[in-house]
Design a protein around this motif. Sequence first.
Motif, PDB file in Angstrom:
ATOM      1  N   PRO A  29      14.355  50.588  -8.473  1.00 48.45           N
ATOM      2  CA  PRO A  29      14.194  49.910  -7.171  1.00 48.45           C
ATOM      3  C   PRO A  29      15.081  48.677  -7.060  1.00 48.45           C
ATOM      4  CG  PRO A  29      12.058  50.420  -8.112  1.00 48.45           C
ATOM      5  CD  PRO A  29      13.073  50.742  -9.168  1.00 48.45           C
ATOM      6  N   PHE A  30      15.257  47.970  -8.178  1.00 45.80           N
ATOM      7  CA  PHE A  30      16.095  46.777  -8.155  1.00 45.80           C
ATOM      8  C   PHE A  30      17.547  47.157  -7.849  1.00 45.80           C
ATOM      9  CE2 PHE A  30      18.789  43.628 -10.331  1.00 45.80           C
ATOM     10  CZ  PHE A  30      18.364  42.488  -9.664  1.00 45.80           C
ATOM     11  N   PHE A  50      11.134  51.970 -13.792  1.00 44.23           N
ATOM     12  CA  PHE A  50      10.579  51.897 -12.426  1.00 44.23           C
ATOM     13  C   PHE A  50      10.723  50.498 -11.820  1.00 44.23           C
ATOM     14  CE2 PHE A  50       6.724  49.814 -13.817  1.00 44.23           C
ATOM     15  CZ  PHE A  50       6.511  50.322 -15.089  1.00 44.23           C
ATOM     16  N   VAL A  51      11.197  49.548 -12.617  1.00 40.92           N
ATOM     17  CA  VAL A  51      11.600  48.259 -12.040  1.00 40.92           C
ATOM     18  C   VAL A  51      13.105  48.274 -11.783  1.00 40.92           C
ATOM     19  CG1 VAL A  51      11.765  45.769 -12.432  1.00 40.92           C
ATOM     20  CG2 VAL A  51       9.741  47.008 -13.183  1.00 40.92           C
ATOM     21  N   PRO A  78      11.734  48.114 -17.494  1.00 39.71           N
ATOM     22  CA  PRO A  78      11.233  49.461 -17.244  1.00 39.71           C
ATOM     23  C   PRO A  78      12.064  50.163 -16.158  1.00 39.71           C
ATOM     24  CG  PRO A  78       9.494  47.809 -17.038  1.00 39.71           C
ATOM     25  CD  PRO A  78      10.786  47.077 -17.101  1.00 39.71           C
TER      26      PRO A  78
END
Lengths: 284, 328, 308
Positions: free
Chosen positions: C148-149, C144-145, C142
């Motif tokens: 940030p990653f 939204f993962v 996703p």
Amino acid sequence: MSGGWWNEAARRFGADKVAVAAALAVLVLVLLALLGGALNPNDAQALDWSRIATAPALAHAHWFGTDRLGRDLFVRTLAGARLSLSIGLVATAVSVGIGVSYGAVAGYCGGRIDQLMMRLIETLSGLPLIFFVIFLTVIVGNSLLLLFAAIGAVGWLTMARIVRGLTLSIRQKEYIEAARAGGLTASRIVLRHVVPNLLGPVIVYATLTIPQVVLFESFLSFLGLGVQEPRASLGTLIAEGAAEMESAAWMLLIPGAFLTLLLLSLNLVGDGLRDALDESAHVR
Amino acid sequence: MSAEGAGRALCLDVRGLNVAYPGVAGPIEVVRDASFEVVEGQCLGIVGESGSGKSQSCLALMGLLPRQARVGGSIRFRGRELLADGAREARSLRGRELAMVFQDPISALTPHLRIGTQLGEVLRRHLGTNAAEARTRAALMLTHVGIDHPEQRLRQYPHQLSGGMRQRVMIAMACLCGPALLLADEPTTALDAAVQAQVIALLRSMRTELGMAMVLVTHDLALLSGLADRIVVMYAGRVVESASAAELFARPLHPYTAGLLACVPRWTDAPPSRFASIPGVPPGPGAVGGGCAFAPRCTRAAARCLQSRPELAPRADGRCVACHFPHA
Amino acid sequence: MMRYFAARLAWALPTLFAILTLTFFLVRTAPGGPFDEERALPPDIRRNLDAAYGLDQPLWVQFGHYLARVAHGDFGPSFKYRDFSVTELIAQGFPISAGLGISAMALALVGGIAAGTFAALRRREAGDRLAMAAAVLGITVPTFVLLPFLALVFGVYLKWLPVAGWEPGSLRYFVLPVLALALPPLAVISRLTRASMIEVLDSDYVRTARAKGLSPAAVIWRHALPPALIPVAGYLAPALAAIMTGSLVVESIAGLPGIGRYLVQGALNRDYTLVLGMVVVYSTLLILMGLIVDLIFALLDPRVRFRA
């Protein structure tokens, strides 16, 4: 449509190493989500003030570390997964229900009604439906029930299209004519011939819907529009983790990895099922 | 007879051609040890049922086989070994000196490009012709193959043309650079009966006008009469008989050729009670054992045919046949 | 061709109207108003506020006014950002979101088509398998993962790029958001391209093109690629929807002041006019994309052009 066909499909699925590995992964993740609380002494809501935002370690019982309120991340991640999965299942059931009945009606009626119904689907699928769900969640407030319904209500379009196409082609098949000529009643025809023919594709697509729904729920929860504190879903945990990642990377990485793994294995199982059923259908 | 080609150079000389595909249980051979030659300016007919390896041989000549295909043997075109050439050299021959017309003209033209573009790019690629000149020559060639209003046709897309018209375009495209050899793989099979005759007539007149050699691949022996100088008969990947057209029609030696010939309706005969056909189906690739591949369908087969495979060998009268018990 | 296009256009306008109607009435019939949080509001002030925003009039009158204003590009005042009109807010954020979206779409198209073509040409080889395994992962992770990653790796640990934030004129802040936004559609496009390219490469007309002695590059670019892109064109509108959806989280995570953030903020604040304006903008863009896709289809396939 004999048992041989299902056996053939099962054999093909079993021969697909990626799909089998993914199915095992799904099984492990689901079991973890179900048993999560029982595996670890910590409680999902309990605050451990002595260990705020501590990194994962085996020494203290917080295997995945804690968040900035000192809540155990292992238990919270699994509780979040449990919530995400149950929303996924319920919403998928809703979308399968709507999609199958809509598609079957359109395909069975045919003609003008079918055209109109398909035009509506075409129009709806051209719209930014996610924005409407955002809308709905805001209007009715953040109830979980609404979240189930809203997500399910959006996910039925593809299912309806698939079922409509299948119904349309089954309706024209000769064996239906033969069955009708042979004096079978309508309900028996549907049960004996239509349902088994629909079942495979519906199962496949339903399997592929679950990860979509889980993703959707996490997306809304990430934005703060889905599951609310103090409850946790994978989306809210990732949102918290993203905010804290510079000091506590594990808060982002653990729920993020869990969600990715869950989605990946669900998708691979769906793909494997589709291939297995497709190929068995060709062999027939 | 050997005299007919005497004094004229060989345009194409194929020796021991093999085509195989990797299979689960070892390679699957679709063409086995096929040899034939084409004299400059003459027409060779290759005849056989589907799966006999005739199209695969053709594609091998053009270097158009799929990448996984393994090709062995020798293909000499005007003295140059095509199988040894680098890909670039073979490409510069393709479309210029060596051209091909395919079976299905409906799908053989690129749908999103105008006829003019598809014709023009051949000239631009091989002769470096500029756009305006290429257009004039393309229009001229279209007139040549019997298409009216060529300027208008050049601006059209393939879907706006009929099947017969598209095959004419394909022939025009193949002949643009005045090739030495034209390969035609079942050029009329996909067309209506009336159009078939027109296309065959066109191929014949183009050959005489341009003085090119031709290889015509077909399953229909009747098509070759009056068109081919020599005929090669293929069965299950092998050449089973090779003769001049006149000899072959007058006196087929191989039982399979005789069978094919019997399938051709002849109007001089009394109306046949039924169309003759050879019973059975040809073996699939890889299903051939040690004996003659045709033996299971052959009326003349004896125990020897199932055990040892007859070699294609020249006889005292100069004809070549691969059969233990040929017709007299 | 013109008739074909006119028919598509004739369907687009009622669709837009239906969206406007649906969203307007959905919002207005919902419980809870924009001023509910401010409990201390005396009744007369509340009345004045309602009157100022036209909330005291019958619903259908409000709708009529709204439609008239929208037709002039005026989405009304924002309920929450009192000093701004919705149009002003959108105009402020739009260039940033558009830049983000267009870059991501371009990256997804170029990267996806290149990867898909590469894989199709090396079918069943190691490169193909690797590319397609990466595509499965790209489709799954996703946004939204992923963002940030990426920020954690390239921003926090490697310190090559800023973790978040925005400076006018600085492209460094755009790199990670564009990457995160482009990756999922890129993966889908590469799979679509690979599948259709394999089919086209096996087609008779590509064989003809090769028989003409054209160079491999000419065969692929001129003869194979355009028809192979038809399924990709069909995916453009869903790709835009995916990028729009992704931009909601990407702008929130990266702190980019685009319009994606307004939709989320507007939804959380129950800022009716703002959310309505946003939905209209997004829907219009998607409908426009649909029309563009129709044009692209006609470009790639002459048969569409000549269909009456």
